[in-house]
Design a protein around this motif. Sequence first.
Motif, PDB file in Angstrom:
ATOM      1  N   PHE A  35       0.847  -1.184   0.000  1.00  0.00           N
ATOM      2  CA  PHE A  35       0.000   0.000   0.000  1.00  0.00           C
ATOM      3  C   PHE A  35       0.885   1.236   0.000  1.00  0.00           C
ATOM      4  O   PHE A  35       1.794   1.365   0.830  1.00  0.00           O
ATOM      5  N   VAL A  36       0.604   2.146  -0.934  1.00  0.00           N
ATOM      6  CA  VAL A  36       1.350   3.404  -1.028  1.00  0.00           C
ATOM      7  C   VAL A  36       0.364   4.561  -0.832  1.00  0.00           C
ATOM      8  O   VAL A  36      -0.593   4.695  -1.598  1.00  0.00           O
ATOM      9  N   PRO A  37       0.577   5.403   0.183  1.00  0.00           N
ATOM     10  CA  PRO A  37      -0.305   6.564   0.376  1.00  0.00           C
ATOM     11  C   PRO A  37      -0.206   7.514  -0.822  1.00  0.00           C
ATOM     12  O   PRO A  37       0.851   7.642  -1.439  1.00  0.00           O
ATOM     13  N   HIS A  38      -1.313   8.138  -1.145  1.00  0.00           N
ATOM     14  CA  HIS A  38      -1.370   9.049  -2.292  1.00  0.00           C
ATOM     15  C   HIS A  38      -2.467  10.064  -2.026  1.00  0.00           C
ATOM     16  O   HIS A  38      -3.352   9.831  -1.210  1.00  0.00           O
ATOM     17  N   SER A  39      -2.434  11.175  -2.722  1.00  0.00           N
ATOM     18  CA  SER A  39      -3.446  12.213  -2.524  1.00  0.00           C
ATOM     19  C   SER A  39      -4.862  11.713  -2.808  1.00  0.00           C
ATOM     20  O   SER A  39      -5.822  12.256  -2.285  1.00  0.00           O
ATOM     21  N   CYS A  40      -5.001  10.666  -3.620  1.00  0.00           N
ATOM     22  CA  CYS A  40      -6.324  10.100  -3.913  1.00  0.00           C
ATOM     23  C   CYS A  40      -6.754   9.121  -2.822  1.00  0.00           C
ATOM     24  O   CYS A  40      -7.817   8.546  -2.902  1.00  0.00           O
ATOM     25  N   TYR A  43      -2.846   3.645  -3.163  1.00  0.00           N
ATOM     26  CA  TYR A  43      -3.019   2.578  -4.135  1.00  0.00           C
ATOM     27  C   TYR A  43      -2.289   1.328  -3.682  1.00  0.00           C
ATOM     28  O   TYR A  43      -1.419   1.365  -2.810  1.00  0.00           O
ATOM     29  N   ILE A  44      -2.701   0.206  -4.268  1.00  0.00           N
ATOM     30  CA  ILE A  44      -2.160  -1.106  -3.945  1.00  0.00           C
ATOM     31  C   ILE A  44      -1.608  -1.718  -5.224  1.00  0.00           C
ATOM     32  O   ILE A  44      -2.252  -1.662  -6.264  1.00  0.00           O
ATOM     33  N   CYS A  45      -0.427  -2.287  -5.146  1.00  0.00           N
ATOM     34  CA  CYS A  45       0.119  -3.067  -6.256  1.00  0.00           C
ATOM     35  C   CYS A  45       1.126  -4.055  -5.698  1.00  0.00           C
ATOM     36  O   CYS A  45       1.411  -4.056  -4.500  1.00  0.00           O
ATOM     37  N   CYS A  46       1.637  -4.911  -6.540  1.00  0.00           N
ATOM     38  CA  CYS A  46       2.629  -5.897  -6.110  1.00  0.00           C
ATOM     39  C   CYS A  46       4.010  -5.257  -6.046  1.00  0.00           C
ATOM     40  O   CYS A  46       4.379  -4.471  -6.911  1.00  0.00           O
ATOM     41  N   PHE A  47       4.749  -5.632  -5.010  1.00  0.00           N
ATOM     42  CA  PHE A  47       6.101  -5.138  -4.794  1.00  0.00           C
ATOM     43  C   PHE A  47       7.039  -6.292  -4.505  1.00  0.00           C
ATOM     44  O   PHE A  47       6.611  -7.379  -4.126  1.00  0.00           O
ATOM     45  N   TYR A  48       8.320  -6.030  -4.629  1.00  0.00           N
ATOM     46  CA  TYR A  48       9.377  -6.934  -4.186  1.00  0.00           C
ATOM     47  C   TYR A  48      10.583  -6.083  -3.804  1.00  0.00           C
ATOM     48  O   TYR A  48      10.681  -4.924  -4.184  1.00  0.00           O
ATOM     49  N   TRP A  49      11.502  -6.674  -3.037  1.00  0.00           N
ATOM     50  CA  TRP A  49      12.709  -5.972  -2.625  1.00  0.00           C
ATOM     51  C   TRP A  49      13.760  -6.140  -3.707  1.00  0.00           C
ATOM     52  O   TRP A  49      14.113  -7.258  -4.083  1.00  0.00           O
ATOM     53  N   ASN A  50      14.257  -5.027  -4.230  1.00  0.00           N
ATOM     54  CA  ASN A  50      15.317  -5.046  -5.226  1.00  0.00           C
ATOM     55  C   ASN A  50      16.647  -4.981  -4.478  1.00  0.00           C
ATOM     56  O   ASN A  50      17.000  -3.936  -3.929  1.00  0.00           O
ATOM     57  N   LYS A  51      17.349  -6.113  -4.423  1.00  0.00           N
ATOM     58  CA  LYS A  51      18.607  -6.180  -3.652  1.00  0.00           C
ATOM     59  C   LYS A  51      19.668  -5.247  -4.209  1.00  0.00           C
ATOM     60  O   LYS A  51      20.433  -4.649  -3.460  1.00  0.00           O
ATOM     61  N   LYS A  52      19.712  -5.121  -5.527  1.00  0.00           N
ATOM     62  CA  LYS A  52      20.733  -4.268  -6.145  1.00  0.00           C
ATOM     63  C   LYS A  52      20.513  -2.794  -5.798  1.00  0.00           C
ATOM     64  O   LYS A  52      21.441  -2.082  -5.452  1.00  0.00           O
ATOM     65  N   LYS A  54      18.491  -1.771  -3.359  1.00  0.00           N
ATOM     66  CA  LYS A  54      18.201  -1.690  -1.926  1.00  0.00           C
ATOM     67  C   LYS A  54      16.961  -0.842  -1.636  1.00  0.00           C
ATOM     68  O   LYS A  54      16.973   0.052  -0.780  1.00  0.00           O
ATOM     69  N   GLN A  55      15.887  -1.152  -2.384  1.00  0.00           N
ATOM     70  CA  GLN A  55      14.610  -0.466  -2.167  1.00  0.00           C
ATOM     71  C   GLN A  55      13.473  -1.295  -2.739  1.00  0.00           C
ATOM     72  O   GLN A  55      13.696  -2.238  -3.497  1.00  0.00           O
ATOM     73  N   TRP A  56      12.248  -0.920  -2.368  1.00  0.00           N
ATOM     74  CA  TRP A  56      11.056  -1.610  -2.864  1.00  0.00           C
ATOM     75  C   TRP A  56      10.816  -1.219  -4.309  1.00  0.00           C
ATOM     76  O   TRP A  56      10.944  -0.053  -4.671  1.00  0.00           O
ATOM     77  N   GLN A  57      10.440  -2.187  -5.125  1.00  0.00           N
ATOM     78  CA  GLN A  57      10.167  -1.926  -6.538  1.00  0.00           C
ATOM     79  C   GLN A  57       8.830  -2.551  -6.890  1.00  0.00           C
ATOM     80  O   GLN A  57       8.537  -3.678  -6.475  1.00  0.00           O
ATOM     81  N   ASN A  58       8.002  -1.806  -7.647  1.00  0.00           N
ATOM     82  CA  ASN A  58       6.711  -2.375  -8.035  1.00  0.00           C
ATOM     83  C   ASN A  58       6.881  -3.186  -9.310  1.00  0.00           C
ATOM     84  O   ASN A  58       7.847  -3.037 -10.042  1.00  0.00           O
ATOM     85  N   ASN A  59       5.932  -4.081  -9.571  1.00  0.00           N
ATOM     86  CA  ASN A  59       6.039  -4.936 -10.754  1.00  0.00           C
ATOM     87  C   ASN A  59       5.220  -4.408 -11.925  1.00  0.00           C
ATOM     88  O   ASN A  59       5.043  -5.106 -12.912  1.00  0.00           O
ATOM     89  N   GLY A  62       8.258  -0.976 -12.783  1.00  0.00           N
ATOM     90  CA  GLY A  62       9.601  -1.015 -12.218  1.00  0.00           C
ATOM     91  C   GLY A  62       9.921   0.177 -11.345  1.00  0.00           C
ATOM     92  O   GLY A  62      11.062   0.358 -10.947  1.00  0.00           O
ATOM     93  N   GLY A  63       8.901   0.992 -11.051  1.00  0.00           N
ATOM     94  CA  GLY A  63       9.120   2.169 -10.220  1.00  0.00           C
ATOM     95  C   GLY A  63       9.487   1.800  -8.792  1.00  0.00           C
ATOM     96  O   GLY A  63       9.119   0.738  -8.295  1.00  0.00           O
ATOM     97  N   CYS A  64      10.226   2.646  -8.164  1.00  0.00           N
ATOM     98  CA  CYS A  64      10.637   2.429  -6.775  1.00  0.00           C
ATOM     99  C   CYS A  64       9.800   3.309  -5.867  1.00  0.00           C
ATOM    100  O   CYS A  64      10.217   4.395  -5.467  1.00  0.00           O
ATOM    101  N   ASP A  65       8.587   2.844  -5.588  1.00  0.00           N
ATOM    102  CA  ASP A  65       7.667   3.569  -4.726  1.00  0.00           C
ATOM    103  C   ASP A  65       8.026   3.325  -3.267  1.00  0.00           C
ATOM    104  O   ASP A  65       8.920   2.546  -2.959  1.00  0.00           O
TER     105      ASP A  65
END
Length: 79
Positions: A35-40, A43-52, A54-59, A62-65
């Motif tokens: 879940f990512v807070p937003h002015s609306c 929103y909800i989407c699938c994420f995973y941890w990008n080890k390279k 070192k942050q969350w990335q959506n599928n 490929g954004g790093c929300d």
Amino acid sequence: MGAWFYVGHVSGGGQKMKWKKISGAPKSGILFLGFVPHSCGGYICCFYWNKKLKQWQNNIDGGCDKPTHWMPLPESPKT
């Protein structure tokens, strides 16, 4: 291909699933709902941890929300 949608009811196995703080999300590379807070409202989407990176990335794109909460993906439907 990913998909995104605005916050709504998410359930799995006939029980309402509960959101957990992102600090406890898995960093093994598996997908989860984030879940990512937003002015609306957020929103909800699938994420995973990008080890390279070192942050969350959506599928989706490929954004790093910055998700604040997570929950496991529900079981796939039986076919």
